[in-house]
Scaffold this active site. Structure first.
Site, PDB file in Angstrom:
ATOM      1  N   SER A 247     -28.733  13.204  -1.852  1.00  0.00           N
ATOM      2  CA  SER A 247     -27.268  13.189  -1.774  1.00  0.00           C
ATOM      3  C   SER A 247     -26.641  14.377  -2.494  1.00  0.00           C
ATOM      4  CB  SER A 247     -26.781  11.888  -2.431  1.00  0.00           C
ATOM      5  OG  SER A 247     -25.418  11.975  -2.755  1.00  0.00           O
TER       6      SER A 247
ATOM      7  N   TYR B  53     -25.909   6.177  -9.490  1.00  0.00           N
ATOM      8  CA  TYR B  53     -26.364   6.454  -8.115  1.00  0.00           C
ATOM      9  C   TYR B  53     -26.918   7.878  -8.010  1.00  0.00           C
ATOM     10  CZ  TYR B  53     -26.011   7.868  -3.215  1.00  0.00           C
ATOM     11  OH  TYR B  53     -26.275   8.379  -1.975  1.00  0.00           O
TER      12      TYR B  53
END
Ligand code: NAD
Length: 326
Positions: free
Chosen positions: A128, A153
């Site tokens: 990501s 995350y």
């Protein structure tokens, strides 16, 4: 024909990748545990067309379950793995860091080990843009410093890249980590801003806008992402980290204006403070993807939003069922 195992195969990106691979003649195994982050009904809808394809198998199971995973790898002997299963929200990871590490770090290692043992030819990991944190240097390049992730995350995605390198180093299994930049389009996760705002504006409800609207994102249309994923799957080569974005930026205010335009409705703004864990900007340098994969993102943001809102209108009842706020 090759066999590709897609973890998170019932999710937004995984289900689109499955359709693309099936369409070109690959066999696809979708592994998914239908995590309750959003509704099972939506995920079943995501794989409706894949399930009708004779070369698709849905394996319901959890990537953390080493026994299930190694049985599946032994049975199917996949040529390639596209590992897209994850707990995927940035803000919810602050409330549940242990849950995120369990799925995104331990689960990733379970898969890497199973893949290594059966000699998978290429392991492609969905990383990501969040790993770039608050980096002030744009566009973000794969060589940039990424040691200060600002949400659990993001830290789990960076950890996934590190574990992938170690397994590659020790076993020689080729691994590609693709850093996705905010992905949107039909079937987008209901918690993500474009989907959530579309629903709220369409229903005449206020939209929560964090900050003054000047934060910006590189929004990547799903067809471009899937194109990059498939190009990556087809090109195993050592260990690589590659950005996949559109390489354009859109501010939050511009994004809202495009949704208003596409829906023909005005947003009611509920202005709120910036949220911890949210990065101020993302912007992908995609030169490496161009050079190594022949990747060429094509979707102008306006057209992508028009396509998304057209899909939304057709599927509004399913989207309402999503709750959409997590
Ligand atoms: P998604 O939530 O739609 O898909 C993820 C899928 O993984 C879901 O179907 C879920 O049920 C499944 N899953 C979760 N935990 C699991 C477990 N323990 N075992 C098996 N399956 C499990 O998310 P998405 O938006 O399609 O994202 C796919 C991947 O891309 C994720 O790894 C995410 O972190 C990454 N990513 C997404 C974006 C984006 O903008 N959507 C951006 C950057 C990176």
């Amino acid at each position: 024909m090759q066999t590709c195992l897609i973890t998170g195969g019932a999710g937004f990106i995984g289900s689109h990748a499955a359709e693309r691979l099936l369409a070109r003649g690959d066999r696809v195994i979708g592994l998914d545990n239908f995590d309750p982050f959003y509704s099972r009904g939506i995920k079943e809808g995501n794989i409706r067309s894949a399930l009708a394809h004779p070369s698709f198998r849905l394996a319901e199971g959890d990537i953390r379950d080493a026994e299930t995973v190694s049985r599946l790898f032994a049975e199917e002997k996949p040529d390639a793995v596209f590992h897209s299963a994850a707990k995927a929200g940035v803000r919810p990871s602050i409330a549940d860091p242990l849950g995120y590490q369990d799925v995104n770090i331990r689960g990733t290692l379970v898969l890497l080990e199973a893949a290594r043992k059966v000699g998978v030819r290429h392991f492609v990991f969905a990383s990501s843009s969040s790993v770039y944190g608050e980096s002030p240097k744009v566009p973000f390049s794969e060589d940039d410093f990424v040691d200060h992730p600002i949400s659990p995350y993001a830290a789990t995605k960076k950890a996934g890249e590190l574990l992938s390198y170690t397994v590659h180093h020790l076993s020689g299994m080729p691994v590609t980590c693709l850093r996705f930049f905010t992905v949107y389009g039909p079937r987008q996760r209901p918690d993500l801003a474009i989907h959530k705002f579309t629903r709220l504006i369409d229903e005449g409800q206020p939209i929560p806008v964090f900050g003054d609207g000047s934060t910006s994102r590189d929004y990547t249309y799903i067809d471009d992402i899937v194109d990059g994923v498939v190009r990556a799957i087809d090109r195993p080569d050592g260990y690589r980290i590659i950005n996949l974005g559109e390489s354009t930026t859109v501010t939050l205010s511009e994004m809202i204006a495009e949704i208003e335009r596409a829906l023909g409705k005005k947003a009611v703004i509920d202005r709120q403070p910036l949220q911890p864990g949210d990065v101020p900007r993302t912007y992908a340098d995609v030169e490496k993807a161009r050079r190594l994969l022949g990747y060429e993102p094509r979707m102008p943001f306006r057209e992508g939003i028009e396509r998304f809102t057209a899909w939304y209108r057709k599927n509004a009842s399913a989207a309402v069922g999503a709750g959409g706020t997590r």
